[in-house]
Design an enzyme around this catalytic site. Structure first.
Site, PDB file in Angstrom:
ATOM      1  N   ARG A   1       0.852  -1.185   0.000  1.00  0.00           N
ATOM      2  CA  ARG A   1       0.000   0.000   0.000  1.00  0.00           C
ATOM      3  C   ARG A   1       0.892   1.240   0.000  1.00  0.00           C
ATOM      4  NH1 ARG A   1      -3.611  -2.603  -1.618  1.00  0.00           N
ATOM      5  NH2 ARG A   1      -5.601  -3.068  -0.608  1.00  0.00           N
TER       6      ARG A   1
ATOM      7  N   HIS B   1      -1.730   0.696  -9.686  1.00  0.00           N
ATOM      8  CA  HIS B   1      -2.367  -0.250  -8.764  1.00  0.00           C
ATOM      9  C   HIS B   1      -3.012  -1.408  -9.547  1.00  0.00           C
ATOM     10  CE1 HIS B   1      -4.487  -0.750  -4.617  1.00  0.00           C
ATOM     11  NE2 HIS B   1      -4.309  -1.915  -5.218  1.00  0.00           N
TER      12      HIS B   1
HETATM   13  P1  NDP Z   1      -1.580 -11.805   4.193  1.00  0.00           P
HETATM   14  O1  NDP Z   1      -2.434 -11.382   5.320  1.00  0.00           O
HETATM   15  O2  NDP Z   1      -1.715 -13.197   3.672  1.00  0.00           O
HETATM   16  O3  NDP Z   1      -0.046 -11.599   4.582  1.00  0.00           O
HETATM   17  C1  NDP Z   1       0.411 -10.488   5.271  1.00  0.00           C
HETATM   18  C2  NDP Z   1       1.853 -10.718   5.689  1.00  0.00           C
HETATM   19  O4  NDP Z   1       2.339  -9.530   6.313  1.00  0.00           O
HETATM   20  C3  NDP Z   1       1.985 -11.843   6.710  1.00  0.00           C
HETATM   21  O5  NDP Z   1       3.148 -12.589   6.431  1.00  0.00           O
HETATM   22  C4  NDP Z   1       2.155 -11.092   8.035  1.00  0.00           C
HETATM   23  O6  NDP Z   1       2.926 -11.786   8.995  1.00  0.00           O
HETATM   24  C5  NDP Z   1       2.912  -9.871   7.563  1.00  0.00           C
HETATM   25  N1  NDP Z   1       2.749  -8.774   8.521  1.00  0.00           N
HETATM   26  C6  NDP Z   1       1.620  -8.122   8.872  1.00  0.00           C
HETATM   27  N2  NDP Z   1       1.874  -7.199   9.821  1.00  0.00           N
HETATM   28  C7  NDP Z   1       3.198  -7.284  10.076  1.00  0.00           C
HETATM   29  C8  NDP Z   1       4.063  -6.610  10.965  1.00  0.00           C
HETATM   30  N3  NDP Z   1       3.611  -5.658  11.802  1.00  0.00           N
HETATM   31  N4  NDP Z   1       5.364  -6.951  10.976  1.00  0.00           N
HETATM   32  C9  NDP Z   1       5.824  -7.922  10.163  1.00  0.00           C
HETATM   33  N5  NDP Z   1       5.052  -8.606   9.287  1.00  0.00           N
HETATM   34  C10 NDP Z   1       3.754  -8.285   9.249  1.00  0.00           C
HETATM   35  O7  NDP Z   1      -1.811 -10.750   3.029  1.00  0.00           O
HETATM   36  P2  NDP Z   1      -1.685 -10.968   1.453  1.00  0.00           P
HETATM   37  O8  NDP Z   1      -0.367 -11.563   1.163  1.00  0.00           O
HETATM   38  O9  NDP Z   1      -2.892 -11.630   0.928  1.00  0.00           O
HETATM   39  O10 NDP Z   1      -1.741  -9.429   0.956  1.00  0.00           O
HETATM   40  C11 NDP Z   1      -0.780  -8.495   1.422  1.00  0.00           C
HETATM   41  C12 NDP Z   1      -1.134  -7.096   0.959  1.00  0.00           C
HETATM   42  O11 NDP Z   1      -0.892  -6.941  -0.439  1.00  0.00           O
HETATM   43  C13 NDP Z   1      -2.605  -6.680   1.091  1.00  0.00           C
HETATM   44  O12 NDP Z   1      -2.925  -6.336   2.415  1.00  0.00           O
HETATM   45  C14 NDP Z   1      -2.686  -5.491   0.162  1.00  0.00           C
HETATM   46  O13 NDP Z   1      -2.323  -4.311   0.844  1.00  0.00           O
HETATM   47  C15 NDP Z   1      -1.623  -5.804  -0.900  1.00  0.00           C
HETATM   48  N6  NDP Z   1      -2.222  -6.124  -2.207  1.00  0.00           N
HETATM   49  C16 NDP Z   1      -1.898  -5.328  -3.282  1.00  0.00           C
HETATM   50  C17 NDP Z   1      -2.393  -5.612  -4.516  1.00  0.00           C
HETATM   51  C18 NDP Z   1      -1.997  -4.791  -5.676  1.00  0.00           C
HETATM   52  O14 NDP Z   1      -2.562  -4.977  -6.774  1.00  0.00           O
HETATM   53  N7  NDP Z   1      -1.030  -3.895  -5.541  1.00  0.00           N
HETATM   54  C19 NDP Z   1      -3.293  -6.752  -4.750  1.00  0.00           C
HETATM   55  C20 NDP Z   1      -3.572  -7.514  -3.561  1.00  0.00           C
HETATM   56  C21 NDP Z   1      -3.049  -7.204  -2.342  1.00  0.00           C
HETATM   57  P3  NDP Z   1       2.391 -13.177   9.621  1.00  0.00           P
HETATM   58  O15 NDP Z   1       2.420 -14.155   8.467  1.00  0.00           O
HETATM   59  O16 NDP Z   1       3.392 -13.490  10.650  1.00  0.00           O
HETATM   60  O17 NDP Z   1       0.996 -12.907  10.102  1.00  0.00           O
HETATM   61  C1  OXD Z   2      -6.199  -5.787  -3.017  1.00  0.00           C
HETATM   62  C2  OXD Z   2      -5.748  -4.822  -4.006  1.00  0.00           C
HETATM   63  O1  OXD Z   2      -6.088  -5.517  -1.844  1.00  0.00           O
HETATM   64  O2  OXD Z   2      -6.159  -4.955  -5.172  1.00  0.00           O
HETATM   65  O3  OXD Z   2      -6.654  -6.879  -3.430  1.00  0.00           O
HETATM   66  O4  OXD Z   2      -4.960  -3.933  -3.704  1.00  0.00           O
END
Ligand code: NDP
Ligand code: OXD
Length: 309
Positions: free
Chosen positions: A224, A272
């Site tokens: 983000r 995005h």
């Molecule tokens: P998940 O919830 O599966 O994974 C999130 C990861 O971030 C986990 O490994 C988690 O750790 C880690 N995390 C969260 N908070 C912390 C912290 N404070 N310190 C360290 N690690 C942390 O999410 P997704 O992989 O499904 O998606 C991730 C993000 O990608 C979404 O939230 C969104 O913002 C972005 N996104 C962007 C898109 C785009 O088109 N640009 C499309 C889709 C998503 P743990 O495993 O230990 O819980």
């Molecule tokens: C999502 C994105 O969160 O598209 O799926 O950013």
């Protein structure tokens, strides 16, 4: 049940046409066709206007059409007591992995330098570096981070990861928690951010963390925009400490016309579109959750409201 479909980017006719046959007993409608807000039981949404969900007094469940839920949760009136499911889908993860591989390889194979040379008719042999000599760091080792890491390992890159909890993924050195952030960053010749935006991760790519990367590192952010302290990144790029940044997400979207990222020679802006979902892949998951709701069975892919992801 009556189900509201409301998305900032997805065509409601197309999606309702795909959802309705999978949920023949439900009445799925766009906002314009909801006459009585009290009739809405569930909402399938992406970036609904603030206040909309709070105005549905009998809402029982929210299905987000994105993986990240930060946009929903920043609505002060968002009904946080309701179950909220997010998008988890192999198709989404594959597209994100493609995006990461595309930009890692672009930097790894010095594509920009060669394009510059071509424009200037310069024949200069640039030695290709072995992938095994490059270390790619992935912040956020969830659904998307793991998919990207696996693809990168397939190219023989070294991969390190940082997450909240320790991970055991073959071939990936796992760092976790705030205490290990510095150790992680020191390895990253390319830093890929796939974190969710939460109070803990806001502004995590900042002057201090950028300075912990090796000189000449690249940054790829598809998490983000709120993860990046923009002035700090620009400063690090202008000082030649950071060699380049590829940014798919921004604090303000669309990126405003006068934003320096648009024209910065070391910045690649994408709108995005790193990853998205398609109805044929995710309608079965959504329909399954709606059936679970109707039957009082546990819902899947729920967000933990305490951590915010
Ligand atoms: P998940 O919830 O599966 O994974 C999130 C990861 O971030 C986990 O490994 C988690 O750790 C880690 N995390 C969260 N908070 C912390 C912290 N404070 N310190 C360290 N690690 C942390 O999410 P997704 O992989 O499904 O998606 C991730 C993000 O990608 C979404 O939230 C969104 O913002 C972005 N996104 C962007 C898109 C785009 O088109 N640009 C499309 C889709 C998503 P743990 O495993 O230990 O819980
Ligand atoms: C999502 C994105 O969160 O598209 O799926 O950013």
């Amino acid at each position: 049940m009556t189900i509201l479909f409301q998305s900032l980017i997805h065509d409601p006719d197309l999606w309702i046409d795909a959802l309705q046959p999978a949920l023949p007993d439900e009445d799925i409608r766009p906002l314009a066709e909801i006459d009585d807000k009290a009739s809405v039981d569930a909402a399938i949404v992406l970036a609904p206007p603030h206040g909309l969900l709070a105005s549905l007094p009998n809402l029982k469940f929210v299905q987000n059409l994105g993986a990240g839920v930060d946009g929903l949760l920043k609505d002060p009136s968002y009904p946080r007591h309701l179950p909220l499911a997010r998008m988890v889908d192999d198709g989404l993860a594959n597209k994100m992995a493609e995006y990461v591989v595309l930009h890692v390889l672009r930097y790894h194979r010095q594509v920009e330098a060669m394009q510059f040379n071509q424009r200037n008719k310069i024949w200069k042999w640039l030695p290709p570096v072995d992938a095994s000599e490059r270390c790619i760091g992935i912040m956020g080792m969830g659904e998307l981070g793991v998919a990207a890491a696996k693809r990168l390992l397939g190219f023989s890159f070294q991969v390190v990861s940082w997450s909240r909890r320790l991970k055991a993924i073959d071939g990936v050195a796992s760092f976790h928690g705030a205490d290990q952030l510095e150790g992680f960053l020191r390895h990253c010749q390319m830093l890929v951010c796939l974190l969710p935006l939460t109070p803990e991760t806001t502004g995590i790519i900042n002057r201090r963390t950028l300075s912990l990367l090796p000189r000449g590192a690249y940054v790829i952010n598809a998490g983000r925009g709120g993860h990046v302290a923009e002035h700090d990144l620009l400063h690090a790029l202008d000082n030649d400490y950071i060699a380049g940044a590829t940014l798919d997400v921004f604090a303000e979207e669309p990126l405003r016309q006068d934003h320096p990222f648009w024209v910065h020679p070391k910045v690649t802006v994408t709108p995005h579109n790193a990853a998205d979902i398609i109805p044929s892949r995710v309608v079965p998951y959504i329909a399954d959750n709606i059936r679970r709701l109707r039957e009082g069975r546990p819902l899947l892919r729920l967000v933990d409201m305490k951590t915010g992801y």
